[in-house]
Design a protein around this motif. Sequence first.
Motif, PDB file in Angstrom:
ATOM      1  N   SER A 739       4.446   1.142   4.175  1.00  0.00           N
ATOM      2  CA  SER A 739       4.742   0.917   2.749  1.00  0.00           C
ATOM      3  C   SER A 739       5.468   2.093   2.117  1.00  0.00           C
ATOM      4  O   SER A 739       6.213   1.909   1.143  1.00  0.00           O
ATOM      5  CB  SER A 739       3.439   0.639   1.996  1.00  0.00           C
ATOM      6  OG  SER A 739       2.618   1.810   1.955  1.00  0.00           O
ATOM      7  N   VAL A 740       5.246   3.303   2.614  1.00  0.00           N
ATOM      8  CA  VAL A 740       5.895   4.465   1.992  1.00  0.00           C
ATOM      9  C   VAL A 740       7.390   4.470   2.241  1.00  0.00           C
ATOM     10  O   VAL A 740       8.120   5.263   1.618  1.00  0.00           O
ATOM     11  CB  VAL A 740       5.256   5.776   2.517  1.00  0.00           C
ATOM     12  CG1 VAL A 740       3.781   5.842   2.145  1.00  0.00           C
ATOM     13  CG2 VAL A 740       5.422   5.898   4.029  1.00  0.00           C
ATOM     14  N   SER A 741       7.887   3.634   3.160  1.00  0.00           N
ATOM     15  CA  SER A 741       9.330   3.518   3.363  1.00  0.00           C
ATOM     16  C   SER A 741       9.953   2.535   2.391  1.00  0.00           C
ATOM     17  O   SER A 741      11.178   2.351   2.392  1.00  0.00           O
ATOM     18  CB  SER A 741       9.621   3.075   4.800  1.00  0.00           C
ATOM     19  OG  SER A 741       9.130   4.011   5.731  1.00  0.00           O
ATOM     20  N   CYS A 742       9.136   1.868   1.566  1.00  0.00           N
ATOM     21  CA  CYS A 742       9.629   0.871   0.620  1.00  0.00           C
ATOM     22  C   CYS A 742       9.853   1.531  -0.744  1.00  0.00           C
ATOM     23  O   CYS A 742       9.459   2.671  -1.003  1.00  0.00           O
ATOM     24  CB  CYS A 742       8.637  -0.281   0.490  1.00  0.00           C
ATOM     25  SG  CYS A 742       8.313  -1.128   2.061  1.00  0.00           S
ATOM     26  N   ASP A 743      10.456   0.766  -1.644  1.00  0.00           N
ATOM     27  CA  ASP A 743      10.761   1.295  -2.974  1.00  0.00           C
ATOM     28  C   ASP A 743       9.490   1.531  -3.780  1.00  0.00           C
ATOM     29  O   ASP A 743       9.394   2.497  -4.535  1.00  0.00           O
ATOM     30  CB  ASP A 743      11.688   0.325  -3.714  1.00  0.00           C
ATOM     31  CG  ASP A 743      13.037   0.204  -3.005  1.00  0.00           C
ATOM     32  OD1 ASP A 743      13.437   1.182  -2.335  1.00  0.00           O
ATOM     33  OD2 ASP A 743      13.664  -0.862  -3.103  1.00  0.00           O
ATOM     34  N   CYS A 744       8.510   0.645  -3.645  1.00  0.00           N
ATOM     35  CA  CYS A 744       7.251   0.782  -4.387  1.00  0.00           C
ATOM     36  C   CYS A 744       6.109   0.611  -3.411  1.00  0.00           C
ATOM     37  O   CYS A 744       5.743  -0.529  -3.075  1.00  0.00           O
ATOM     38  CB  CYS A 744       7.161  -0.234  -5.523  1.00  0.00           C
ATOM     39  SG  CYS A 744       5.616  -0.138  -6.459  1.00  0.00           S
ATOM     40  N   ALA A 745       5.565   1.717  -2.936  1.00  0.00           N
ATOM     41  CA  ALA A 745       4.548   1.655  -1.890  1.00  0.00           C
ATOM     42  C   ALA A 745       3.306   0.904  -2.359  1.00  0.00           C
ATOM     43  O   ALA A 745       2.787   0.023  -1.663  1.00  0.00           O
ATOM     44  CB  ALA A 745       4.178   3.071  -1.445  1.00  0.00           C
ATOM     45  N   SER A 746       2.793   1.234  -3.551  1.00  0.00           N
ATOM     46  CA  SER A 746       1.563   0.606  -4.034  1.00  0.00           C
ATOM     47  C   SER A 746       1.753  -0.898  -4.231  1.00  0.00           C
ATOM     48  O   SER A 746       0.895  -1.705  -3.850  1.00  0.00           O
ATOM     49  CB  SER A 746       1.135   1.262  -5.355  1.00  0.00           C
ATOM     50  OG  SER A 746      -0.058   0.673  -5.835  1.00  0.00           O
ATOM     51  N   GLY A 747       2.867  -1.286  -4.789  1.00  0.00           N
ATOM     52  CA  GLY A 747       3.127  -2.706  -4.992  1.00  0.00           C
ATOM     53  C   GLY A 747       3.249  -3.465  -3.683  1.00  0.00           C
ATOM     54  O   GLY A 747       2.788  -4.610  -3.566  1.00  0.00           O
ATOM     55  N   GLU A 748       3.879  -2.861  -2.666  1.00  0.00           N
ATOM     56  CA  GLU A 748       4.020  -3.538  -1.377  1.00  0.00           C
ATOM     57  C   GLU A 748       2.662  -3.715  -0.683  1.00  0.00           C
ATOM     58  O   GLU A 748       2.413  -4.720  -0.040  1.00  0.00           O
ATOM     59  CB  GLU A 748       4.973  -2.748  -0.483  1.00  0.00           C
ATOM     60  CG  GLU A 748       6.423  -2.791  -0.910  1.00  0.00           C
ATOM     61  CD  GLU A 748       6.963  -4.211  -0.984  1.00  0.00           C
ATOM     62  OE1 GLU A 748       6.652  -5.007  -0.065  1.00  0.00           O
ATOM     63  OE2 GLU A 748       7.669  -4.536  -1.950  1.00  0.00           O
ATOM     64  N   VAL A 749       1.785  -2.709  -0.853  1.00  0.00           N
ATOM     65  CA  VAL A 749       0.440  -2.845  -0.275  1.00  0.00           C
ATOM     66  C   VAL A 749      -0.307  -3.990  -0.947  1.00  0.00           C
ATOM     67  O   VAL A 749      -0.978  -4.801  -0.289  1.00  0.00           O
ATOM     68  CB  VAL A 749      -0.335  -1.522  -0.406  1.00  0.00           C
ATOM     69  CG1 VAL A 749      -1.799  -1.723  -0.008  1.00  0.00           C
ATOM     70  CG2 VAL A 749       0.296  -0.449   0.449  1.00  0.00           C
ATOM     71  N   ASN A 750      -0.193  -4.076  -2.284  1.00  0.00           N
ATOM     72  CA  ASN A 750      -0.862  -5.165  -2.999  1.00  0.00           C
ATOM     73  C   ASN A 750      -0.343  -6.528  -2.553  1.00  0.00           C
ATOM     74  O   ASN A 750      -1.107  -7.472  -2.344  1.00  0.00           O
ATOM     75  CB  ASN A 750      -0.669  -4.998  -4.515  1.00  0.00           C
ATOM     76  CG  ASN A 750      -1.491  -3.849  -5.061  1.00  0.00           C
ATOM     77  OD1 ASN A 750      -2.551  -3.514  -4.517  1.00  0.00           O
ATOM     78  ND2 ASN A 750      -1.015  -3.229  -6.138  1.00  0.00           N
ATOM     79  N   LYS A 751       0.977  -6.645  -2.400  1.00  0.00           N
ATOM     80  CA  LYS A 751       1.554  -7.914  -1.945  1.00  0.00           C
ATOM     81  C   LYS A 751       1.084  -8.243  -0.537  1.00  0.00           C
ATOM     82  O   LYS A 751       0.743  -9.394  -0.225  1.00  0.00           O
ATOM     83  CB  LYS A 751       3.081  -7.831  -1.982  1.00  0.00           C
ATOM     84  CG  LYS A 751       3.670  -7.771  -3.382  1.00  0.00           C
ATOM     85  CD  LYS A 751       5.186  -7.671  -3.307  1.00  0.00           C
ATOM     86  CE  LYS A 751       5.809  -7.556  -4.682  1.00  0.00           C
ATOM     87  NZ  LYS A 751       7.294  -7.415  -4.609  1.00  0.00           N
ATOM     88  N   ALA A 752       1.081  -7.226   0.338  1.00  0.00           N
ATOM     89  CA  ALA A 752       0.667  -7.464   1.726  1.00  0.00           C
ATOM     90  C   ALA A 752      -0.794  -7.915   1.795  1.00  0.00           C
ATOM     91  O   ALA A 752      -1.137  -8.860   2.511  1.00  0.00           O
ATOM     92  CB  ALA A 752       0.880  -6.191   2.548  1.00  0.00           C
ATOM     93  N   MET A 753      -1.684  -7.277   1.027  1.00  0.00           N
ATOM     94  CA  MET A 753      -3.091  -7.648   1.066  1.00  0.00           C
ATOM     95  C   MET A 753      -3.313  -9.035   0.470  1.00  0.00           C
ATOM     96  O   MET A 753      -4.199  -9.774   0.896  1.00  0.00           O
ATOM     97  CB  MET A 753      -3.915  -6.607   0.317  1.00  0.00           C
ATOM     98  CG  MET A 753      -3.919  -5.223   0.956  1.00  0.00           C
ATOM     99  SD  MET A 753      -4.516  -5.242   2.662  1.00  0.00           S
ATOM    100  CE  MET A 753      -6.199  -5.777   2.421  1.00  0.00           C
TER     101      MET A 753
END
Length: 913
Positions: A739-753
């Motif tokens: 996720s840290v390679s994405c533009d918004c790490a926290s948002g990508e984690v939320n979407k993934a979960m």
Amino acid sequence: SVVSICALSICANVYCVAAVVSVLVRAVFEETQDSTAAPCRRLSQVCRSVLDDMLSCEYTIPLIAAQSCVQVQMFDASLCGVSVSPDALRRFFIHSLTHTLTYRPRLKVSDAIAMQREWSFAKTCRLLTSLFRKLAVIFKVEELLSHLQQVLETHEVNWQHVLSCLSTLLVYNPNTQPSLKELLSRLLSSAFEGYDLENMITAFLLARQGALEGPGVFPSYSEWFKMSFGGASSYHGNSKKSLVFLLKFLSDLVPFDPPQYLKVHILHPPYVAVKHRALLQEYVSLTKTRLADLKVSIEEMGLYEDISGAGTSPRCQARQDVEKAISLFGSTGRISATVMEASIFRRPYFLSRFLPALLTPRVLPVKPDARMNFIDSLKKAEKIPAAQHSSYIESCQRERQRQQDSVPHKTALLSFEFNVTCDPRQSPWASQFVNILLGHIQLLTALLHRMWDLLHNQGVSLSAAHVLGLAAFVVHLHASQTKSPKVQLCPPLLPGPVSVLEALTTALPCTTQTNMLFCVRWVRLERDPEHLGLHKIIIQYIINQKAQLTLFSFSEWLAAELRVQRSEDALSDPDRQEYQQWACQQLYLPSPVDKGGCAGDLRTACSHILNAVMDQKTVWSTSGTIVYEMELTSRSQRTQDKGHFLLDLISHRCSVTSDLQSISSELSIQQTLHTWNRVILALPAVMLVTVKTGGGKRTLDCETLMEHINQYQRKGCSPAGLLPYHLTAHFLRAVLMASVSCDCASGEVNKAMSLISLQCPLLLVSAGHWWGRLSPVLVSLWHRLTDGQPLPQQLQVLADCHLWVLSCPVPSAPPLLLAACLHCVWEGQASGKGIRTSLEMLGQLTEQHTQVSTLLFPIAKCFKLNLDVCSKGSLAMFVSFDGVDTTPPIEKIYFTPHKGGQSAQGEKKSPFM
């Protein structure tokens, strides 16, 4: 009469036969206008008498010598020339055949039954068989058999001549078999229609005579008997009277029948309806009594009856049965019905006689022969006990070793090493010796087995001279490789026959320091390895011999590397890693595919590495190179969005053995997953998740990972429905690190979960179950990756669910996650006080959480918990578990993913509701 003697004297001169026979045949068998006159009749009678005397003359010893010439030559149709009409010639041949078949009928039917086996074609005198051949030359088979039947019905016959005539027809005319079968069918039909014993006797004698000539000429007696009387539609199957007629006939034969036929009647009895079994039992008892009087055992009877000659010993009979069974298997490719029946109904004979004769130890051939294939088919059909088959294989290996020890190959290898040592120039005798050896495949194979044993098991202890002699021998074999046949070691170490040099390469393992030293001695005999550091020699050899190293494909090289015992490696870990990096990056990666390389494709290289590791069922301890290559490929595929090669690889390997109906396939998949999980745990977690680039944004793509968990990881869960801690942590670390390679790490984690809660419930439940141990690991990792930013919302939900179980307010979370957390705490708490409080709080929300009670009920029941804490709402459904279980299986409730954010009821809901 004087006329007959004179005629015979004349006939002794073979050149007068044609003239005499022509005159006599015209006088007897030509029909003319004067043939009815009295003088003509008297002349015809005299000439007929002369012809009959010529056919069966036995007057004096001097005339017997001439008899053979007369009998044979007088029936050559060509001798009569054009002076005899075809009709007269046919009448003459018919008369002669009848005369021969009825000549001196001294033997009774009982004598024929007892003596029939002595009258086969092979035991009949040549004069008689030649006579029958010449008599049959102008007739069709159907005409001859029809006449034979007519003679049997109207005359007293000489049974020896009748049956010998039939054998001659069967042997010389292939059209006789179907015609004889038709005749036998007519005879049996007539016999049972009128209960005629004469036709029964004739049919049995003719059928037995045909069987005497072997299955290539006529079916065996047992086959004919089964075909004629073995079914409900047989000749005797329509009435009790017909059955009694058959059994009475067989009973009358008992005092005269040879034991071979009596055994057939017992082992293949006629069909009898259940209500008439007593009649058959009477016959069986009578037959067994007769066999006991003859001191013949039924169990010792072979599978294929021997009724053509003298009896054989049980051991010889078993060998004959084996050869016959193998012959039939070789021609049909199937195990004969006789063998299959014997394995069931004659098991004592099959186990104590047939199998020991079949499994006689021998040197197994390189290419499986008919005997090996037959044994293999019996083993697959579970007709050979496993222990007996294993003992047979071991005995064959000992036999090979014994012959290797007894043949002169050791001496030949030593009359070679001595001469090489004494004659370093290696004069032409060495090449001549090898060329001669190549022409003797058995000796060459035995010698190669000896060399393989020396190099593989005794190489370290061999003297320098010994190694020199072996190496020189291999050099000459290499020089003659165009003439060298392919060989296969036993037991086979390679998939098929290979060249001599390829067979010997398997004898040189490089797994330990000692083995590596011997390999260096073998290939670099001109140097003294003791004067240099061992690892330097090996590195120098490897680097200098790049051309030789490329003889191996990348897969072969990987397999060899994985066999190295690291604790006994001649190289240090840094040296080994440096060498492996050089081989992977500089040698095999740029090499073309047709030369065993990867053509610059990192994905291909990594696939080779992973497959090699999986095939060895171990994890490469020197993981630096493999991790490095994987990282490069991972970056490449994340950029190009070409899928996930790691998970595609395991998907392919599992699909090869995917068979839901096979337990062995299920076990194989579990073993593959176990090895695969060891591999991925040794790799950076970030390689399991893809980062997509689209629309100017970088986002996580967990679809492949979730599909992998749903389709494969769930099959290896133990206990069912729960991933182990280390895999759960690895998968979640992958999400956080990518996720840290994405533009918004926290948002990508939320979407993934959120997607995981809908599409991969197994990972969600596992995360809830292990959160107590996962929390410090994931929180620390997140803070390190994001410089201390707060946890993403969905990770905080996991923490809140665990706190809720310990009497905190119910969080807004998926019912499945709440149930998993509750279950985890149940397992760890002896007291249910905190759980009782949580359930009371949860009961208040049943209207909002309609799935909670459905999910909690199977969990509680699975662990046999009696929850009597609540009586309102839908929670009342699991107050008692004594009723009938109407809930779906727990795995179906937990781990059926919902696609597209839809709930089980099809309503659109938030990811965690």
